[in-house]
Design a protein around this motif. Structure first.
Motif, PDB file in Angstrom:
ATOM      1  N   ALA A   1       0.857  -1.185   0.000  1.00 55.41           N
ATOM      2  CA  ALA A   1       0.000   0.000   0.000  1.00 55.41           C
ATOM      3  C   ALA A   1       0.889   1.228   0.000  1.00 55.41           C
ATOM      4  N   GLY A   2       0.973   1.882  -1.145  1.00 53.54           N
ATOM      5  CA  GLY A   2       1.758   3.111  -1.265  1.00 53.54           C
ATOM      6  C   GLY A   2       0.884   4.241  -1.766  1.00 53.54           C
ATOM      7  N   GLY A   3       1.487   5.369  -2.049  1.00 57.90           N
ATOM      8  CA  GLY A   3       0.728   6.531  -2.492  1.00 57.90           C
ATOM      9  C   GLY A   3      -0.023   6.312  -3.784  1.00 57.90           C
ATOM     10  N   GLY A   4       0.507   5.462  -4.656  1.00 54.84           N
ATOM     11  CA  GLY A   4      -0.147   5.214  -5.936  1.00 54.84           C
ATOM     12  C   GLY A   4      -1.019   3.974  -5.959  1.00 54.84           C
ATOM     13  N   SER A   5      -1.114   3.254  -4.830  1.00 51.36           N
ATOM     14  CA  SER A   5      -1.926   2.029  -4.787  1.00 51.36           C
ATOM     15  C   SER A   5      -3.389   2.358  -5.054  1.00 51.36           C
ATOM     16  N   ILE A   6      -3.996   1.598  -5.954  1.00 47.51           N
ATOM     17  CA  ILE A   6      -5.361   1.876  -6.404  1.00 47.51           C
ATOM     18  C   ILE A   6      -6.384   1.388  -5.379  1.00 47.51           C
ATOM     19  N   CYS A   7      -7.346   2.259  -5.058  1.00 44.67           N
ATOM     20  CA  CYS A   7      -8.435   1.922  -4.133  1.00 44.67           C
ATOM     21  C   CYS A   7      -9.692   1.622  -4.946  1.00 44.67           C
ATOM     22  N   ARG A   8     -10.376   0.557  -4.567  1.00 46.19           N
ATOM     23  CA  ARG A   8     -11.594   0.205  -5.302  1.00 46.19           C
ATOM     24  C   ARG A   8     -12.526  -0.605  -4.399  1.00 46.19           C
ATOM     25  N   TRP A   9     -13.792  -0.627  -4.797  1.00 49.09           N
ATOM     26  CA  TRP A   9     -14.786  -1.417  -4.083  1.00 49.09           C
ATOM     27  C   TRP A   9     -14.917  -2.749  -4.806  1.00 49.09           C
ATOM     28  N   HIS A  10     -14.690  -3.859  -4.091  1.00 56.68           N
ATOM     29  CA  HIS A  10     -14.669  -5.170  -4.739  1.00 56.68           C
ATOM     30  C   HIS A  10     -15.279  -6.207  -3.813  1.00 56.68           C
ATOM     31  N   LEU A  11     -16.299  -6.913  -4.305  1.00 59.32           N
ATOM     32  CA  LEU A  11     -16.955  -7.985  -3.544  1.00 59.32           C
ATOM     33  C   LEU A  11     -17.422  -7.503  -2.175  1.00 59.32           C
ATOM     34  N   GLY A  12     -17.989  -6.307  -2.159  1.00 59.79           N
ATOM     35  CA  GLY A  12     -18.581  -5.793  -0.942  1.00 59.79           C
ATOM     36  C   GLY A  12     -17.620  -5.205   0.060  1.00 59.79           C
ATOM     37  N   ARG A  13     -16.409  -4.944  -0.351  1.00 66.17           N
ATOM     38  CA  ARG A  13     -15.453  -4.348   0.592  1.00 66.17           C
ATOM     39  C   ARG A  13     -14.462  -3.460  -0.156  1.00 66.17           C
ATOM     40  N   LEU A  14     -13.855  -2.537   0.587  1.00 63.81           N
ATOM     41  CA  LEU A  14     -12.849  -1.651   0.017  1.00 63.81           C
ATOM     42  C   LEU A  14     -11.511  -2.373  -0.027  1.00 63.81           C
ATOM     43  N   GLU A  15     -10.851  -2.338  -1.184  1.00 60.91           N
ATOM     44  CA  GLU A  15      -9.536  -2.948  -1.351  1.00 60.91           C
ATOM     45  C   GLU A  15      -8.519  -1.889  -1.737  1.00 60.91           C
ATOM     46  N   VAL A  16      -7.303  -2.066  -1.281  1.00 61.47           N
ATOM     47  CA  VAL A  16      -6.196  -1.177  -1.629  1.00 61.47           C
ATOM     48  C   VAL A  16      -5.076  -2.010  -2.243  1.00 61.47           C
ATOM     49  N   GLY A  17      -4.665  -1.677  -3.485  1.00 61.94           N
ATOM     50  CA  GLY A  17      -3.581  -2.383  -4.147  1.00 61.94           C
ATOM     51  C   GLY A  17      -3.974  -3.806  -4.514  1.00 61.94           C
ATOM     52  N   PRO A  18      -3.015  -4.642  -4.950  1.00 60.98           N
ATOM     53  CA  PRO A  18      -1.600  -4.274  -5.095  1.00 60.98           C
ATOM     54  C   PRO A  18      -1.282  -3.468  -6.363  1.00 60.98           C
ATOM     55  N   GLU A  19      -2.276  -3.309  -7.281  1.00 65.70           N
ATOM     56  CA  GLU A  19      -2.015  -2.539  -8.496  1.00 65.70           C
ATOM     57  C   GLU A  19      -1.765  -1.073  -8.151  1.00 65.70           C
ATOM     58  N   SER A  20      -0.906  -0.448  -8.949  1.00 64.81           N
ATOM     59  CA  SER A  20      -0.570   0.949  -8.712  1.00 64.81           C
ATOM     60  C   SER A  20      -0.859   1.783  -9.952  1.00 64.81           C
ATOM     61  N   ALA A  21      -1.216   3.052  -9.734  1.00 66.39           N
ATOM     62  CA  ALA A  21      -1.447   3.976 -10.850  1.00 66.39           C
ATOM     63  C   ALA A  21      -0.136   4.426 -11.480  1.00 66.39           C
ATOM     64  N   GLY A  22       0.987   4.161 -10.801  1.00 67.12           N
ATOM     65  CA  GLY A  22       2.275   4.569 -11.327  1.00 67.12           C
ATOM     66  C   GLY A  22       2.409   6.088 -11.367  1.00 67.12           C
ATOM     67  N   SER A  23       3.381   6.564 -12.124  1.00 71.22           N
ATOM     68  CA  SER A  23       3.543   8.012 -12.277  1.00 71.22           C
ATOM     69  C   SER A  23       2.697   8.543 -13.433  1.00 71.22           C
ATOM     70  N   VAL A  24       2.337   7.664 -14.361  1.00 76.05           N
ATOM     71  CA  VAL A  24       1.458   8.025 -15.468  1.00 76.05           C
ATOM     72  C   VAL A  24       0.394   6.947 -15.596  1.00 76.05           C
ATOM     73  N   PRO A  25      -0.911   7.212 -15.417  1.00 73.38           N
ATOM     74  CA  PRO A  25      -1.475   8.551 -15.213  1.00 73.38           C
ATOM     75  C   PRO A  25      -1.327   9.074 -13.788  1.00 73.38           C
ATOM     76  N   GLY A  26      -0.969   8.213 -12.850  1.00 74.78           N
ATOM     77  CA  GLY A  26      -0.847   8.662 -11.476  1.00 74.78           C
ATOM     78  C   GLY A  26      -2.198   8.752 -10.789  1.00 74.78           C
ATOM     79  N   PRO A  27      -2.220   9.209  -9.534  1.00 70.52           N
ATOM     80  CA  PRO A  27      -3.475   9.377  -8.798  1.00 70.52           C
ATOM     81  C   PRO A  27      -4.425  10.347  -9.498  1.00 70.52           C
ATOM     82  N   ALA A  28      -5.695  10.273  -9.153  1.00 75.35           N
ATOM     83  CA  ALA A  28      -6.701  11.139  -9.780  1.00 75.35           C
ATOM     84  C   ALA A  28      -6.369  12.613  -9.586  1.00 75.35           C
TER      85      ALA A  28
END
Length: 302
Positions: free
Chosen positions: A258-285
């Motif tokens: 879980a780092g600054g670019g780790s993607i947050c999403r709602w999945h199977l009824g719960r909030l998940e963080v990572g392991p996928e990252s937005a990277g530097s491009v496109p980066g966080p929203a």
């Protein structure tokens, strides 16, 4: 000139599962070893154990075995190995690890298999005796697989840095907090190389300010690393990051995906963080490039 690089590429690749498609050529009868491992259960008291995640996409059992003294018991079947290699290449697998029983004592058998794979067209082959020449077969096998799986990413990275320099040779930070030349650098030493550089830097700053006892918190784009310093650096000689397990000296650092670019999403009824990252491009929203919701955005909103 020397150009010194502390890289987190190895850690990121493991946490995001972005390594190369890898085949494991292993002694006949041991094809299930990456899944069985040492039979220790990750959830000790659970009746439902998660499936063991392995880095290699394909496992090929081959003849070729040594006894405990290094004498040949069975020789590798060249034609069978070449045939399996051609099938891997046809399916797009160009990276391999070779792990044979007792090869730590006599490496030439693994080297011979590796040479056949190179002749068939493999771009990278890691031998277990080349990266972890120890008697313990499972850690040696897993180290070879992790090294091969990471190799294309790390080789591309070091070549890009070297090309940008024009002259001189890059020196790379290892998981143990030291520097080695790019020619001697092995991918297995990259799992915690970036965090190790941060830890060494934090210790230097803290000691300069008169503090010998320090807690470090290092949030990067993909992972967060914490460590405790109390006097000399503490080391471990077996490390595990995600599904990768290697025998290599490393500073004692704890990592979560879980780092600054780790993607947050709602999945199977719960909030998940990572392991996928937005990277530097496109980066966080909040970077304004159309990126997904990440830990950085949540921090900003808070």
């Amino acid at each position: 000139m020397d150009f010194r690089v502390a890289t987190t590429r190895g850690t990121n690749a493991v946490l995001e599962r972005k390594g190369a498609r890898t085949a494991l050529f292993v002694t006949q009868g041991f094809g299930d070893l990456p899944y069985i491992r040492d039979q220790r259960r990750s959830l000790l008291f659970s009746l439902r154990q998660p499936d063991e995640e392995v880095l290699c996409e394909r496992i090929i059992e081959i003849s070729g075995r040594l006894d405990t003294g290094g004498a040949i018991v069975t020789t590798p079947d060249e034609s069978a190995i070449r045939s399996a290699a051609r099938q891997c290449l046809a399916d797009g697998i160009q990276v391999a690890a070779v792990a044979l029983f007792h090869a730590w004592r006599e490496p030439p058998m693994e080297s011979q298999v590796a040479s056949w794979l190179f002749e068939e067209g493999f771009t990278h082959v890691t031998t277990s005796s080349g990266v972890a020449p120890v008697i313990r077969f499972l850690p040696r096998l897993e180290t070879a697989v992790a090294d091969a799986w990471l190799a294309p990413i790390m080789e591309a990275f070091t070549q890009k840095v070297a090309a940008a320099m024009g002259s001189g040779e890059p020196w790379m930070m290892t998981s143990a907090g030291g520097l080695v030349s790019s020619k001697r650098y092995q991918p297995k030493d990259s799992l915690l190389s970036g965090p190790a550089g941060g830890l060494v830097g934090a210790a230097t700053v803290a000691r300069g300010a008169g503090f010998l006892k320090v807690l470090t918190f290092d949030m990067g784009g993909t992972s967060t690393d914490v460590a405790r310093i109390d006097g000399p650096f503490a080391f471990r000689y077996e490390q595990e990051v995600g599904p990768a397990r290697v025998l290599a000296p490393a500073l004692k650092i704890e990592t979560v995906a879980a780092g600054g670019g780790s993607i947050c999403r709602w999945h199977l009824g719960r909030l998940e963080v990572g392991p996928e990252s937005a990277g530097s491009v496109p980066g966080p929203a909040c970077y304004g490039r159309g990126g997904p919701l990440t830990v950085t955005d949540v921090d900003l909103l808070l």
